[in-house]
Design an enzyme around this catalytic site. Sequence first.
Site, PDB file in Angstrom:
ATOM      1  N   GLY A 186       0.838  -1.298  -0.128  1.00 11.92           N
ATOM      2  CA  GLY A 186      -0.027  -0.005  -0.097  1.00 11.92           C
ATOM      3  C   GLY A 186       0.819   1.181  -0.052  1.00 11.92           C
ATOM      4  N   THR A 187       1.801   1.343  -1.061  1.00  5.15           N
ATOM      5  CA  THR A 187       2.492   2.467  -0.988  1.00  5.15           C
ATOM      6  C   THR A 187       2.891   2.979  -2.137  1.00  5.15           C
ATOM      7  OG1 THR A 187       3.276   2.254   1.424  1.00  5.15           O
ATOM      8  CG2 THR A 187       4.903   3.276   0.122  1.00  5.15           C
ATOM      9  N   SER A 188       3.632   4.056  -2.501  1.00  6.79           N
ATOM     10  CA  SER A 188       4.603   4.149  -3.914  1.00  6.79           C
ATOM     11  C   SER A 188       5.516   5.087  -3.171  1.00  6.79           C
ATOM     12  CB  SER A 188       3.687   5.231  -4.809  1.00  6.79           C
ATOM     13  OG  SER A 188       2.495   4.585  -5.513  1.00  6.79           O
ATOM     14  N   SER A 209       3.336  -1.114  -3.644  1.00 10.20           N
ATOM     15  CA  SER A 209       2.267  -1.477  -4.743  1.00 10.20           C
ATOM     16  C   SER A 209       2.183  -0.722  -5.884  1.00 10.20           C
ATOM     17  CB  SER A 209       1.033  -1.396  -3.762  1.00 10.20           C
ATOM     18  OG  SER A 209       0.846  -0.169  -3.197  1.00 10.20           O
TER      19      SER A 209
END
Length: 222
Positions: free
Chosen positions: A18-20, A155
């Site tokens: 859940g991250t960029s 993600s």
Amino acid sequence: MRSWKMDEELKKNVLKTGTSIVGIVCKDGVVLAADRKTTAGTIAVNKNTKKITKINEYLIFAGTGMASDVEMLRKLVIAELKLKELRSKRRPSVKEGANLIGMIAYNNIRQMSMLPFIAGTLVAGYNNDGSFELYTIEPAGTVQKVEDYDANLSSGMPFILGLLESKYDQNITIKQGINLAVDCIKASTQRDTGSGFGIDVFTVTIQGISQVVDQKIKPSYV
């Protein structure tokens, strides 16, 4: 070399991070960028999470994975690097900092636990000789020096790397790198449900570490 079982675990967890995050190596420095969304399953639980952390005056890192694991890793690295500096009476290099994070990740993921350690990181910094470096550390502890760009196992990685494949150039400047990093985070937030709400961008140059973008993405209600 990773085992087949480890590869399968990483593949299952890559979409849970859940991250960029993205790191870009430029000819005059390194750019590190991240979004701000924190999720719990399909729910956004925090809209203003700072995913890039300044470890000390010469080192920063961006984390992806379990928020608690990333936070604990941050605290351990700050403490261990300070101890290393006091014992050796010299400032650790960027490579030493990256290897320390890799060693902590390696040890943590191999401990028996109901909840496995899941934290990938990008580490950027500058050395005493003025050189700057970017490293990527996977959740299993492998440390690799990045010569161009990386998004670790965030993600948003597929969308970020897809954009960078066509836009990156080895002669890119810090100014161009900042704009490209912002585009990467914007692109990932459009397609990745685990990313959004803001953009933070830091630069690492011979002048030091600076935050150059501090941007919230706010919804508009009519």
